[in-house]
Scaffold this motif. Structure first.
Motif, PDB file in Angstrom:
ATOM      1  N   PRO A  51      54.059 -45.455 -23.377  1.00  0.00           N
ATOM      2  CA  PRO A  51      52.950 -45.328 -24.006  1.00  0.00           C
ATOM      3  C   PRO A  51      52.328 -46.858 -23.271  1.00  0.00           C
ATOM      4  O   PRO A  51      50.934 -46.823 -23.759  1.00  0.00           O
ATOM      5  N   THR A  52      52.766 -47.433 -22.496  1.00  0.00           N
ATOM      6  CA  THR A  52      52.431 -48.626 -21.727  1.00  0.00           C
ATOM      7  C   THR A  52      51.381 -48.617 -20.538  1.00  0.00           C
ATOM      8  O   THR A  52      50.434 -49.517 -20.597  1.00  0.00           O
ATOM      9  N   TYR A  53      51.181 -47.406 -20.151  1.00  0.00           N
ATOM     10  CA  TYR A  53      50.630 -47.420 -18.900  1.00  0.00           C
ATOM     11  C   TYR A  53      49.515 -46.040 -18.881  1.00  0.00           C
ATOM     12  O   TYR A  53      49.703 -45.517 -20.008  1.00  0.00           O
ATOM     13  N   ASP A  54      48.769 -45.760 -17.843  1.00  0.00           N
ATOM     14  CA  ASP A  54      48.023 -44.705 -18.001  1.00  0.00           C
ATOM     15  C   ASP A  54      48.445 -43.546 -18.183  1.00  0.00           C
ATOM     16  O   ASP A  54      49.894 -43.168 -17.925  1.00  0.00           O
ATOM     17  N   SER A  55      47.790 -42.396 -18.787  1.00  0.00           N
ATOM     18  CA  SER A  55      48.618 -41.204 -19.217  1.00  0.00           C
ATOM     19  C   SER A  55      48.767 -40.167 -17.970  1.00  0.00           C
ATOM     20  O   SER A  55      49.191 -38.914 -18.473  1.00  0.00           O
ATOM     21  N   LEU A  56      48.309 -40.218 -16.782  1.00  0.00           N
ATOM     22  CA  LEU A  56      48.347 -39.532 -15.746  1.00  0.00           C
ATOM     23  C   LEU A  56      49.675 -38.950 -15.543  1.00  0.00           C
ATOM     24  O   LEU A  56      50.495 -39.893 -15.142  1.00  0.00           O
ATOM     25  N   ILE A  57      50.386 -37.820 -15.645  1.00  0.00           N
ATOM     26  CA  ILE A  57      51.503 -37.291 -15.168  1.00  0.00           C
ATOM     27  C   ILE A  57      51.680 -36.742 -14.109  1.00  0.00           C
ATOM     28  O   ILE A  57      52.635 -36.422 -13.303  1.00  0.00           O
ATOM     29  N   ALA A  58      50.470 -35.833 -13.593  1.00  0.00           N
ATOM     30  CA  ALA A  58      50.276 -34.882 -12.421  1.00  0.00           C
ATOM     31  C   ALA A  58      49.029 -34.690 -12.045  1.00  0.00           C
ATOM     32  O   ALA A  58      48.176 -34.703 -12.979  1.00  0.00           O
ATOM     33  N   LYS A  59      48.888 -34.414 -10.829  1.00  0.00           N
ATOM     34  CA  LYS A  59      47.546 -33.844 -10.132  1.00  0.00           C
ATOM     35  C   LYS A  59      48.155 -32.519  -9.593  1.00  0.00           C
ATOM     36  O   LYS A  59      48.839 -32.393  -8.730  1.00  0.00           O
ATOM     37  N   LEU A  60      47.182 -31.658  -9.958  1.00  0.00           N
ATOM     38  CA  LEU A  60      47.369 -30.382  -9.523  1.00  0.00           C
ATOM     39  C   LEU A  60      46.429 -30.175  -8.688  1.00  0.00           C
ATOM     40  O   LEU A  60      45.340 -29.893  -9.153  1.00  0.00           O
ATOM     41  N   ILE A  61      46.778 -29.419  -7.459  1.00  0.00           N
ATOM     42  CA  ILE A  61      45.753 -29.220  -6.478  1.00  0.00           C
ATOM     43  C   ILE A  61      45.715 -28.040  -5.772  1.00  0.00           C
ATOM     44  O   ILE A  61      46.901 -27.691  -5.330  1.00  0.00           O
ATOM     45  N   VAL A  62      44.710 -27.303  -5.462  1.00  0.00           N
ATOM     46  CA  VAL A  62      44.784 -26.310  -4.853  1.00  0.00           C
ATOM     47  C   VAL A  62      43.546 -26.090  -3.502  1.00  0.00           C
ATOM     48  O   VAL A  62      42.982 -26.872  -3.882  1.00  0.00           O
ATOM     49  N   ARG A  63      44.065 -25.212  -2.727  1.00  0.00           N
ATOM     50  CA  ARG A  63      43.028 -25.082  -1.720  1.00  0.00           C
ATOM     51  C   ARG A  63      42.879 -23.470  -1.117  1.00  0.00           C
ATOM     52  O   ARG A  63      43.812 -22.934  -1.240  1.00  0.00           O
ATOM     53  N   GLU A  64      41.753 -22.929  -1.165  1.00  0.00           N
ATOM     54  CA  GLU A  64      41.269 -21.672  -0.662  1.00  0.00           C
ATOM     55  C   GLU A  64      40.246 -21.706   0.113  1.00  0.00           C
ATOM     56  O   GLU A  64      39.512 -22.531   0.469  1.00  0.00           O
ATOM     57  N   ASP A  65      39.987 -20.362   0.589  1.00  0.00           N
ATOM     58  CA  ASP A  65      38.712 -20.028   1.756  1.00  0.00           C
ATOM     59  C   ASP A  65      37.126 -20.584   0.848  1.00  0.00           C
ATOM     60  O   ASP A  65      36.301 -21.074   1.252  1.00  0.00           O
ATOM     61  N   THR A  66      37.325 -20.177  -0.568  1.00  0.00           N
ATOM     62  CA  THR A  66      35.956 -20.515  -1.254  1.00  0.00           C
ATOM     63  C   THR A  66      36.359 -20.721  -2.486  1.00  0.00           C
ATOM     64  O   THR A  66      37.531 -20.977  -3.161  1.00  0.00           O
ATOM     65  N   ARG A  67      35.229 -21.173  -3.197  1.00  0.00           N
ATOM     66  CA  ARG A  67      35.252 -21.911  -4.503  1.00  0.00           C
ATOM     67  C   ARG A  67      35.789 -20.750  -5.577  1.00  0.00           C
ATOM     68  O   ARG A  67      36.505 -21.113  -6.479  1.00  0.00           O
ATOM     69  N   GLU A  68      35.279 -19.626  -5.416  1.00  0.00           N
ATOM     70  CA  GLU A  68      35.885 -18.464  -6.502  1.00  0.00           C
ATOM     71  C   GLU A  68      37.276 -18.565  -6.472  1.00  0.00           C
ATOM     72  O   GLU A  68      38.014 -18.236  -7.451  1.00  0.00           O
ATOM     73  N   ARG A  69      37.799 -18.411  -5.007  1.00  0.00           N
ATOM     74  CA  ARG A  69      39.271 -18.116  -4.915  1.00  0.00           C
ATOM     75  C   ARG A  69      39.836 -19.349  -5.286  1.00  0.00           C
ATOM     76  O   ARG A  69      41.131 -19.119  -5.926  1.00  0.00           O
ATOM     77  N   ALA A  70      39.515 -20.656  -5.106  1.00  0.00           N
ATOM     78  CA  ALA A  70      40.140 -21.629  -5.607  1.00  0.00           C
ATOM     79  C   ALA A  70      40.186 -21.906  -6.990  1.00  0.00           C
ATOM     80  O   ALA A  70      41.477 -22.221  -7.507  1.00  0.00           O
ATOM     81  N   ILE A  71      39.255 -21.324  -7.661  1.00  0.00           N
ATOM     82  CA  ILE A  71      39.372 -21.294  -9.353  1.00  0.00           C
ATOM     83  C   ILE A  71      40.420 -20.383  -9.761  1.00  0.00           C
ATOM     84  O   ILE A  71      41.373 -20.669 -10.516  1.00  0.00           O
ATOM     85  N   ARG A  72      40.432 -19.173  -9.096  1.00  0.00           N
ATOM     86  CA  ARG A  72      41.424 -18.302  -9.551  1.00  0.00           C
ATOM     87  C   ARG A  72      42.709 -18.832  -9.200  1.00  0.00           C
ATOM     88  O   ARG A  72      43.871 -18.585  -9.953  1.00  0.00           O
ATOM     89  N   LYS A  73      42.881 -19.220  -8.009  1.00  0.00           N
ATOM     90  CA  LYS A  73      44.277 -20.047  -7.609  1.00  0.00           C
ATOM     91  C   LYS A  73      44.764 -21.057  -8.569  1.00  0.00           C
ATOM     92  O   LYS A  73      45.943 -20.846  -9.107  1.00  0.00           O
ATOM     93  N   MET A  74      43.770 -21.853  -8.876  1.00  0.00           N
ATOM     94  CA  MET A  74      44.038 -22.848 -10.043  1.00  0.00           C
ATOM     95  C   MET A  74      44.501 -22.320 -11.282  1.00  0.00           C
ATOM     96  O   MET A  74      45.583 -22.689 -12.074  1.00  0.00           O
ATOM     97  N   LEU A  75      43.934 -21.257 -11.756  1.00  0.00           N
ATOM     98  CA  LEU A  75      44.214 -20.584 -13.094  1.00  0.00           C
ATOM     99  C   LEU A  75      45.522 -19.956 -12.950  1.00  0.00           C
ATOM    100  O   LEU A  75      46.394 -20.325 -14.030  1.00  0.00           O
ATOM    101  N   ARG A  76      45.765 -19.528 -11.879  1.00  0.00           N
ATOM    102  CA  ARG A  76      47.430 -18.848 -11.564  1.00  0.00           C
ATOM    103  C   ARG A  76      48.101 -20.069 -11.657  1.00  0.00           C
ATOM    104  O   ARG A  76      49.493 -19.814 -12.389  1.00  0.00           O
ATOM    105  N   ALA A  77      48.074 -21.289 -11.042  1.00  0.00           N
ATOM    106  CA  ALA A  77      49.095 -22.297 -11.001  1.00  0.00           C
ATOM    107  C   ALA A  77      49.062 -22.922 -12.370  1.00  0.00           C
ATOM    108  O   ALA A  77      50.184 -23.271 -12.681  1.00  0.00           O
ATOM    109  N   LEU A  78      48.223 -23.121 -13.227  1.00  0.00           N
ATOM    110  CA  LEU A  78      48.072 -23.664 -14.394  1.00  0.00           C
ATOM    111  C   LEU A  78      48.902 -22.772 -15.372  1.00  0.00           C
ATOM    112  O   LEU A  78      49.695 -23.193 -16.221  1.00  0.00           O
TER     113      LEU A  78
END
Length: 448
Positions: A378-405
């Motif tokens: 509880p001592t520090y910032d609550s960030l435990i991970a950063k999930l990053i995706v890359r794709e050719d387009t924004r639409e495809r990146a959103i779909r990839k992020m949903l799959r990864a989540l």
């Protein structure tokens, strides 16, 4: 060339720096508080030194302990990461005094950009667009009110030495200005030891768009395109993407040129970010400059095929920059995964992670320092991970992020994964129709 880097930080950013150093053939030293004794940065660094108990003031913010650790291990450079001492000019000066290369800007640059009113005036003189308001800190409430009348209500009252939304109030009219001015000054004094305030015109329907740049301190600055950072809760970013869905090539060039002009005005050395407010008319205004690596730097790395930590180390070593600006290719999104319960107003959720599995696959990156059995303190910032995706387009990146989540398994505590899953399916987000106040209108649906 730098041979051994002490990392004056913890968590995922410490591990991130260790990885680049290892690939560059540079030795690393991790420092840690007693509560972080079993952390991954301690495990993977070449050396590790305990610098104190859990409270930050007695460990990660305690400059004498960090300098002593560098001297004992023979480190010749210090990387501050982000947070803690990353934008502390005195720490940079102490490093210089002990012949330690500070992997960041010069102390005088940190001082100038760390004072919001001084930074704003510096940018104004460099020809960078700034929000109408006071040229610097106002002397008292009377001067503040006069400035507000001239700029036109509504206005923002901001702490000169502030950040993270503290010491900040919006005044809609003259009647409430004095009360809010006093409250902002008190909060700023308590938070930063500096109660000075400045006044800015409130920008309606603003987007938070920032330009990533690197300068060599020898007259050359390049930019790496923009990041869209408008999805925020209480001025804290939750999701970032590059490029912005509303920035075209012409606007990117103009914002990038303005950021470079501002950086050149202070002979900038290192990686830095110029943050702009972009209004509904596509006019942009300087907000602040972060003189460090940003939490969201991976989205820029993904769309420009760049290691920004390596760039930091190289320019700190005295290398000059010869290559030009880099425009984004494809689209990248980062979701900040915090140990927080999104269904209880994002309240902190520290505890032990009983099961952990990070997503995998092409174009999926997870920057994290946690594992099954790790206890989030509880001592520090609550960030435990950063999930990053890359794709050719924004639409495809959103779909990839949903799959990864969907693949992300974190058990034993609450996280912000469900929030991101709902956000990424919101029609307004999908259309790129949002600003910094979007989450005030977003309705999070309770699971089940």
């Amino acid at each position: 060339m730098i041979k051994k880097v002490l990392i004056a930080n913890r968590g995922e950013i410490a591990l991130r720096i260790i990885r680049t150093c290892r690939e560059m053939g540079i030795k690393t030293v991790a420092v840690y508080s007693t509560i972080d004794r079993d952390s991954l940065p301690v495990k993977f660094a070449d050396e590790a030194v305990c610098i104190g108990p859990p409270p930050s003031a007695k460990s990660y913010l305690h400059i004498p302990s960090i300098i002593a650790a560098a001297e004992v291990t023979g480190a010749d450079a210090v990387h501050p990461g982000y947070g803690f001492l990353a934008e502390n000019a005195e720490f940079a000066r102490v490093c210089d005094d002990h012949d330690l290369t500070f992997i960041g800007p010069r102390p005088e640059t940190i001082s100038k950009m760390g004072d919001k009113s001084v930074a704003k005036e510096t940018m104004r003189e460099a020809g960078v667009p700034v929000v109408p308001g006071s040229g610097g800190a106002v002397a008292d409430v009377a001067e503040g009110l006069a400035t507000a009348r001239e700029a036109g209500f509504p206005v923002m009252i901001k702490a000169s030495a502030g950040g993270g939304g503290r010491g900040m109030r919006m005044a809609s009219n003259e009647a409430e200005f004095e009360k809010l001015f006093v409250a902002a000054g008190t909060e700023a004094a308590n938070a930063f030891g500096d109660g000075r305030l400045y006044i800015e015109k409130f920008v309606e329907e603003p987007r938070h768009v920032e330009i990533q740049l690197v300068g060599d301190g020898q007259g050359t600055v390049v930019h790496f395109g923009e990041r869209e950072c408008s999805i925020q809760r209480r001025h804290q970013k939750l999701l970032e993407e590059s490029p912005s869905p509303v920035v075209d090539a012409d606007l990117r060039e103009r914002m990038g040129r303005a950021a470079i002009d501002g950086a050149l005005a202070v002979n900038y050395r290192g990686a830095g970010t110029v943050e702009f407010l972009l209004d509904k008319n596509r006019d942009f205004y300087f907000m602040e400059m972060n003189t460090r690596i940003q939490v969201e730097h991976p989205v820029t790395e993904e769309v420009t095929d760049t290691d920004l930590i390596e760039w930091q180390i190289r320019v700190a070593s005295g290398e000059t920059i010869t290559s030009g600006d880099r425009a984004p290719r494809g689209h990248s999104i980062e979701c900040r995964i915090n140990a927080e319960d999104p269904f209880r107003n994002f309240s902190p959720s520290p505890g032990t992670i009983t099961a952990f599995h990070s997503p995998k696959g092409r174009g999926v990156r997870c920057d994290t320092h946690v594992f099954a059995g790790y206890t989030v303190p509880p001592t520090y910032d609550s960030l435990i991970a950063k999930l990053i995706v890359r794709e050719d387009t924004r639409e495809r990146a959103i779909r990839k992020m949903l799959r990864a989540l969907d693949e992300f398994i974190i058990e034993g505590l609450h996280t912000t994964v469900p929030f991101h899953q709902q956000l990424l399916q919101d029609p307004r987000f999908l259309a790129g129709d949002f600003d910094t106040k979007f989450l005030e209108r977003f309705e999070l649906v309770k699971e089940g």
